[in-house]
Scaffold this active site. Structure first.
Site, PDB file in Angstrom:
ATOM      1  N   GLU A   1      14.898  26.529 -29.749  1.00 32.43           N
ATOM      2  CA  GLU A   1      15.105  25.287 -30.491  1.00 32.43           C
ATOM      3  C   GLU A   1      13.973  24.298 -30.235  1.00 32.43           C
ATOM      4  O   GLU A   1      13.443  23.664 -31.148  1.00 32.43           O
ATOM      5  CB  GLU A   1      16.453  24.660 -30.101  1.00 32.43           C
ATOM      6  CG  GLU A   1      17.665  25.441 -30.567  1.00 32.43           C
ATOM      7  CD  GLU A   1      18.147  25.007 -31.937  1.00 32.43           C
ATOM      8  OE1 GLU A   1      17.747  23.913 -32.390  1.00 32.43           O
ATOM      9  OE2 GLU A   1      18.926  25.754 -32.558  1.00 32.43           O
ATOM     10  N   GLN A   2      13.581  24.152 -28.961  1.00 35.35           N
ATOM     11  CA  GLN A   2      12.497  23.224 -28.623  1.00 35.35           C
ATOM     12  C   GLN A   2      11.167  23.716 -29.193  1.00 35.35           C
ATOM     13  O   GLN A   2      10.380  22.928 -29.735  1.00 35.35           O
ATOM     14  CB  GLN A   2      12.410  23.052 -27.114  1.00 35.35           C
ATOM     15  CG  GLN A   2      13.590  22.301 -26.522  1.00 35.35           C
ATOM     16  CD  GLN A   2      13.517  22.190 -25.012  1.00 35.35           C
ATOM     17  OE1 GLN A   2      12.733  22.884 -24.351  1.00 35.35           O
ATOM     18  NE2 GLN A   2      14.332  21.326 -24.437  1.00 35.35           N
TER      19      GLN A   2
ATOM     20  N   CYS B   1      27.069  13.078 -12.898  1.00 37.89           N
ATOM     21  CA  CYS B   1      25.633  13.021 -12.636  1.00 37.89           C
ATOM     22  C   CYS B   1      25.219  11.601 -12.260  1.00 37.89           C
ATOM     23  O   CYS B   1      24.485  11.377 -11.285  1.00 37.89           O
ATOM     24  CB  CYS B   1      24.881  13.492 -13.872  1.00 37.89           C
ATOM     25  SG  CYS B   1      23.133  13.815 -13.607  1.00 37.89           S
TER      26      CYS B   1
ATOM     27  N   TYR C   1      14.961  14.396 -22.595  1.00 37.96           N
ATOM     28  CA  TYR C   1      16.158  14.720 -21.804  1.00 37.96           C
ATOM     29  C   TYR C   1      15.765  14.792 -20.332  1.00 37.96           C
ATOM     30  O   TYR C   1      15.832  15.826 -19.697  1.00 37.96           O
ATOM     31  CB  TYR C   1      16.729  16.051 -22.318  1.00 37.96           C
ATOM     32  CG  TYR C   1      18.052  16.459 -21.701  1.00 37.96           C
ATOM     33  CD1 TYR C   1      18.995  15.529 -21.311  1.00 37.96           C
ATOM     34  CD2 TYR C   1      18.351  17.812 -21.517  1.00 37.96           C
ATOM     35  CE1 TYR C   1      20.198  15.917 -20.760  1.00 37.96           C
ATOM     36  CE2 TYR C   1      19.544  18.222 -20.970  1.00 37.96           C
ATOM     37  CZ  TYR C   1      20.471  17.259 -20.591  1.00 37.96           C
ATOM     38  OH  TYR C   1      21.669  17.662 -20.036  1.00 37.96           O
ATOM     39  N   SER C   2      15.320  13.652 -19.822  1.00 34.66           N
ATOM     40  CA  SER C   2      14.952  13.538 -18.408  1.00 34.66           C
ATOM     41  C   SER C   2      14.950  12.060 -18.055  1.00 34.66           C
ATOM     42  O   SER C   2      15.143  11.195 -18.902  1.00 34.66           O
ATOM     43  CB  SER C   2      13.581  14.175 -18.143  1.00 34.66           C
ATOM     44  OG  SER C   2      12.575  13.563 -18.923  1.00 34.66           O
TER      45      SER C   2
ATOM     46  N   GLY D   1       8.536  17.744 -26.667  1.00 34.25           N
ATOM     47  CA  GLY D   1       7.116  17.495 -26.895  1.00 34.25           C
ATOM     48  C   GLY D   1       6.619  16.075 -26.804  1.00 34.25           C
ATOM     49  O   GLY D   1       5.434  15.830 -27.081  1.00 34.25           O
TER      50      GLY D   1
ATOM     51  N   CYS E   1       8.067  21.875 -21.667  1.00 30.81           N
ATOM     52  CA  CYS E   1       7.614  20.720 -22.457  1.00 30.81           C
ATOM     53  C   CYS E   1       8.715  20.012 -23.230  1.00 30.81           C
ATOM     54  O   CYS E   1       8.458  18.983 -23.863  1.00 30.81           O
ATOM     55  CB  CYS E   1       6.506  21.141 -23.410  1.00 30.81           C
ATOM     56  SG  CYS E   1       7.019  22.349 -24.663  1.00 30.81           S
TER      57      CYS E   1
ATOM     58  N   THR F   1       7.683  26.511 -23.206  1.00 30.41           N
ATOM     59  CA  THR F   1       9.127  26.359 -23.127  1.00 30.41           C
ATOM     60  C   THR F   1       9.765  27.721 -23.346  1.00 30.41           C
ATOM     61  O   THR F   1       9.169  28.602 -23.982  1.00 30.41           O
ATOM     62  CB  THR F   1       9.652  25.354 -24.171  1.00 30.41           C
ATOM     63  OG1 THR F   1      11.082  25.265 -24.072  1.00 30.41           O
ATOM     64  CG2 THR F   1       9.292  25.783 -25.590  1.00 30.41           C
TER      65      THR F   1
END
Length: 398
Positions: free
Chosen positions: A199-200, A357, A134-135, A177, A174, A195
């Site tokens: 959830e992550q 965005c 997500y980046s 991952g 992170c 993090t």
């Protein structure tokens, strides 16, 4: 009547393309340059101009979410036009003076991160690629799929750091991952990730166990300020936008503190190449609680104050624009599922966020930059020229 007159004045200097507006009384007018408009703003209800003047994007964003405003045509194209027009309400410094303040304590940061990233892995799986990244992706060729481009980005970062097998790396923020697993499995690094998202953390920790990588990797559910070990390399992608204006000096100081002498760091994040980026009230309330986007000058100042040195800067604005455009197309394909999970208002909110965005990147209102930093004199432990970056990228691609 007064509201409509002020709207008329605002819209008359807000667009670089023809935009048709249908007001709440049914009357229509086209703004911007002459020509046929393929975008229509329709007011189903009157939105008080006093609210717009106080918080323009917050008021109009909520009005769209609540169907007080409908937009026919591309929201991205509409917002790009408004950002590009220097006199528009989107660019007016007068409308940016009401900036919310935030207290970024460790507990506060945890709450803010969890509000965004703990919506649920099932939600993000619907429209992210298989890497769950997500980046900003990195498109080496126009034909790259999103998944390929995300892996390109991971390799691009690790190649910039000029890592060697057996070295250590810390991933601040992170995510799910992908960077850590690539660093460990393909580059032979010992990787640690931190993090604040439960959830992550659960996702990464389970994957480490499933792949029997416990001797080479670990993930911690903790604030980056709690890390005390020293590392050869630090990577942080899409993180400094979350720490808040007041904590940016401490963020870069932490990067310095956890690096070994002559170690290096790759800091990748959203920034701006002009003044007044900062905070957007709608984005903060609904998408990124506590978010703050620093401009380049702010970041460089904090880097120097922390005692780090700059080895390389690379803007990736167009890459993030393309990334978000693909995300929005993916999101639109699963709107019905998201509607079932969270409701129509949530769907409209996220579609607006993704298109806005993309428009913000397209117009240059925001940028994303990779800062390659060294803990010591710039480039001491690095190759003499930048050619190694492209050489390693080509080798990785082959």
């Amino acid at each position: 009547m007064l509201d409509k007159k002020i709207y008329d004045e605002i819209f008359s200097r807000s667009f670089t393309i023809p935009i048709k507006v249908i007001f709440w009384d049914g009357k229509e007018k086209t703004y911007g340059p002459e020509g046929k408009s393929d975008i229509t703003i329709k007011f189903n209800d009157k939105v008080p101009i006093s609210d717009v003047v106080k918080h323009a994007t917050l008021t109009l964003g909520e009005a769209y979410m609540d169907k007080k405003i409908e937009i026919e045509g591309s929201i991205q194209k509409l917002i790009t036009s408004a950002y590009t027009q220097s006199d528009s309400f989107m660019s007016s410094l007068k409308l940016k003076k009401y900036i919310p303040k935030f207290n970024h304590s460790e507990e506060g940061n945890k709450k803010e991160i969890q509000e965004h990233y703990d919506i649920g892995n099932d939600f993000y799986k619907l429209w992210l690629d298989k890497t769950m990244t997500y980046s900003c992706a990195y498109f080496r060729t126009p034909e790259d799929t999103l998944e390929q481009a995300q892996m390109n980005k991971v390799h691009h970062i690790l190649n910039k750091l000029n890592t060697k097998p057996g070295e250590t790396i810390l991933d601040i923020g992170c995510g799910w991952g992908t960077m850590m697993f690539t660093a460990a499995k393909e580059y032979g690094l010992k990787a640690k990730g931190v993090t604040l998202s439960q959830e992550q953390y659960d996702y990464v920790n389970q994957k480490i166990q499933d792949e029997n990588l416990g001797d080479q990797m670990e993930v911690m559910l903790e604030d980056y300020r709690e890390v005390s070990e020293k590392f050869d390399h630090v990577v942080s992608v899409g993180m400094f936008e979350h720490v808040g204006k007041d904590n940016l000096p401490g963020y870069f100081k932490t990067v310095k503190d956890v690096l070994k002498p002559d170690g290096n760091a790759l800091i990748h994040g959203i920034t701006g190449q002009h003044y007044g980026v900062g905070v957007d009230a709608w984005l903060v309330k609904y998408i990124f609680p506590g978010g703050y986007i620093p401009d380049v000058k702010e970041n460089v100042g904090h880097i120097l104050d922390a005692g780090l040195q700059i080895d390389d800067l690379e803007p990736l604005r167009r890459h993030y624009q393309k990334t978000v455009e693909i995300w929005d197309r993916n999101f639109n394909k699963v709107e019905d599922k998201v509607n079932e999970m969270y409701g129509e208002r949530f769907v409209r909110m996220w579609d607006l966020y993704l298109q806005a965005c993309a428009a913000s990147f397209e117009s240059g209102n925001i940028d994303v930059i990779q800062f390659l930093l060294t803990n010591g004199a710039s480039g001491t432990a690095m190759p003499m020229t930048r050619e190694y970056m492209t050489d390693l990228d080509k080798k990785t691609a082959e």
